[in-house]
Design an enzyme around this catalytic site. Sequence first.
Site, PDB file in Angstrom:
ATOM      1  CB  CYS A 280      -7.917  -7.469  21.541  1.00  0.00           C
ATOM      2  SG  CYS A 280      -8.790  -6.279  22.546  1.00  0.00           S
TER       3      CYS A 280
ATOM      4  CD  GLN B 244     -12.856 -10.984  17.792  1.00  0.00           C
ATOM      5  OE1 GLN B 244     -12.090 -10.205  17.212  1.00  0.00           O
ATOM      6  NE2 GLN B 244     -12.714 -11.284  19.064  1.00  0.00           N
TER       7      GLN B 244
ATOM      8  CG  ASP C 236     -13.360 -11.676  23.848  1.00  0.00           C
ATOM      9  OD1 ASP C 236     -12.370 -10.912  23.815  1.00  0.00           O
ATOM     10  OD2 ASP C 236     -13.950 -12.055  22.821  1.00  0.00           O
TER      11      ASP C 236
ATOM     12  CB  CYS D 258      -2.828   5.148   6.318  1.00  0.00           C
ATOM     13  SG  CYS D 258      -4.280   4.337   6.975  1.00  0.00           S
TER      14      CYS D 258
ATOM     15  CB  CYS E 128      -0.921   0.009   1.221  1.00  0.00           C
ATOM     16  SG  CYS E 128      -1.853   1.540   1.364  1.00  0.00           S
TER      17      CYS E 128
ATOM     18  CB  CYS F 211      -8.363   0.161   3.357  1.00  0.00           C
ATOM     19  SG  CYS F 211      -7.402  -0.764   4.550  1.00  0.00           S
TER      20      CYS F 211
HETATM   21  N1  SAH Z   1     -16.844 -12.238  23.001  1.00  0.00           N
HETATM   22  C1  SAH Z   1     -17.411 -11.408  21.973  1.00  0.00           C
HETATM   23  C2  SAH Z   1     -17.214  -9.903  22.214  1.00  0.00           C
HETATM   24  C3  SAH Z   1     -15.851  -9.449  22.627  1.00  0.00           C
HETATM   25  S1  SAH Z   1     -15.581  -7.704  22.538  1.00  0.00           S
HETATM   26  C4  SAH Z   1     -16.904 -11.793  20.607  1.00  0.00           C
HETATM   27  O1  SAH Z   1     -15.911 -12.522  20.487  1.00  0.00           O
HETATM   28  O2  SAH Z   1     -17.501 -11.395  19.617  1.00  0.00           O
HETATM   29  C5  SAH Z   1     -15.876  -7.150  24.146  1.00  0.00           C
HETATM   30  C6  SAH Z   1     -17.329  -6.958  24.490  1.00  0.00           C
HETATM   31  O3  SAH Z   1     -17.390  -6.505  25.850  1.00  0.00           O
HETATM   32  C7  SAH Z   1     -18.058  -5.903  23.669  1.00  0.00           C
HETATM   33  O4  SAH Z   1     -19.232  -6.465  23.147  1.00  0.00           O
HETATM   34  C8  SAH Z   1     -18.389  -4.791  24.680  1.00  0.00           C
HETATM   35  O5  SAH Z   1     -19.624  -4.157  24.408  1.00  0.00           O
HETATM   36  C9  SAH Z   1     -18.444  -5.563  25.973  1.00  0.00           C
HETATM   37  N2  SAH Z   1     -18.170  -4.839  27.214  1.00  0.00           N
HETATM   38  C10 SAH Z   1     -17.368  -3.762  27.410  1.00  0.00           C
HETATM   39  N3  SAH Z   1     -17.293  -3.452  28.707  1.00  0.00           N
HETATM   40  C11 SAH Z   1     -18.079  -4.340  29.368  1.00  0.00           C
HETATM   41  C12 SAH Z   1     -18.397  -4.541  30.757  1.00  0.00           C
HETATM   42  N4  SAH Z   1     -17.888  -3.758  31.689  1.00  0.00           N
HETATM   43  N5  SAH Z   1     -19.205  -5.577  31.076  1.00  0.00           N
HETATM   44  C13 SAH Z   1     -19.715  -6.392  30.114  1.00  0.00           C
HETATM   45  N6  SAH Z   1     -19.445  -6.241  28.797  1.00  0.00           N
HETATM   46  C14 SAH Z   1     -18.633  -5.235  28.426  1.00  0.00           C
END
Ligand code: SAH
Length: 450
Positions: free
Chosen positions: A409, A283, A382, A78, A72, A160
Amino acid sequence: MFQKNDVVTVKIENMGNDGEGIAKAEGYTLFVKDALPGDVAEVKIVKAKKQYGYGRLIRILEPSKDRVEAPCPLHQKCGGCQIQALSYPAQLRYKEEKVRGHLERIGGFTDPPVLPVMGMEDPFRYRNKAQFPFGTDREGRIVTGFYAGRTHSIVPNTDCMLGVPENKEILEIILAFLKERNIPVYDERTGKGLLRHALIRKGFRTGELMVCLVLNGRSLPGAQELADRLFALPGMASFTLNVNEKNTNVIMGAEILPVRGRTYMLDAIGPVRYRISPLSFYQVNPVQTEKLYQTALEYAGLTGREIVWDLYCGIGTISLFLAGKAEKVYGVEVIPDAVKDARSNALLNGITNAEFYEGRAEELLPEKYKQEGIRADVIVVDPPRKGCDQACLETMLLMKPERIVYVSCDSATLARDLKILCAGGYKLRQVQPVDMFGQTSGVECVVLMT
Ligand code: SAH
């Protein structure tokens, strides 16, 4: 000591958290954007502090053996990509070292069990989602693209290389429409103008397209005309507006207004089908996500008799992935639309042993534990980049699940949280990094603790 505007020749020794090169010049640490480990380069100092400084890459005298031609032309301007000029195998090595380094330095683990990063087959065109800001260039023309690193100045680009080719078609339609109708784009400084961002998502398995325009207002003049043009594209399934009248960095507001099609799109990962609303997290790399969830499933070690809590569950992606092998899955999520999606997704897949709660994990879990004495055999978390809240981790320790599966992440906050869980009696068994974000410095991890 160095001063601003000094030019020095350095060898880049290391790579920092955000993909920047790190060099030592007479004991002084220099962070150099766009420089790669192994490069010998001329660097101009742009900011000099006492112990360290920031340099700009002026000329590469000897390139790193891992340097490749970045495909790119905008990769340095960017803010989206940080390490496109690093060969893909070297990117994966860097990410493994980054995770290991955080676990050692922040987590205090010696020789943490980090596996090699699961890489992508094709590290381009992998993203199913992009949020494009709209603005004007110096000549006052409307542009869209991506922010330059650490700023809000837009680097114009409708195509992109991390995203799908449909982004370009959709953005060109929107740009032409804005021009014809003389619709003003939002100006962050004045808070005036209408169109702020375009959110575009594509279901890689279903081929469905979703467009959501973020407005500083509640209606878009000519929205139906725009819908006609967008729905001429194959796969268009959802066109909505999002209302965000606040002067803030947060991209989306809370309200979704339908224009045409559904207010959500459909996609699938592995055997599970999902509906995804504009405000819900999903994701961005569906191919790698399947590997991520598969690893989470394996780490959960389910036999069919387990009670599983899936905290930060979004639209129930992981919950439903695990439900088939568990007795019962409970999901917790803070965004109301995502919880709605999660419940519909259970129905959509005929899954009857998953239940979803709306709330903050750090409030809902302690409450349920104190009031109802809930228990878990497996807890999956997560969280977003900032990691888990202390109150959430403490309740997990009280609940004493056999296994904790941590999907993260951000390896720095991951390391911080794992340290707390280990101090509470858990053992770190395995860390599997998965590359969800090729060409960038980001890396995702799945971790098993018992
Ligand atoms: N496990 C899911 C989402 C992961 S992203 C997947 O793999 O698709 C993290 C998520 O946590 C988001 O949806 C966000 O809205 C939520 N989140 C953020 N803070 C939070 C909190 N304090 N309690 C519960 N959920 C929360």
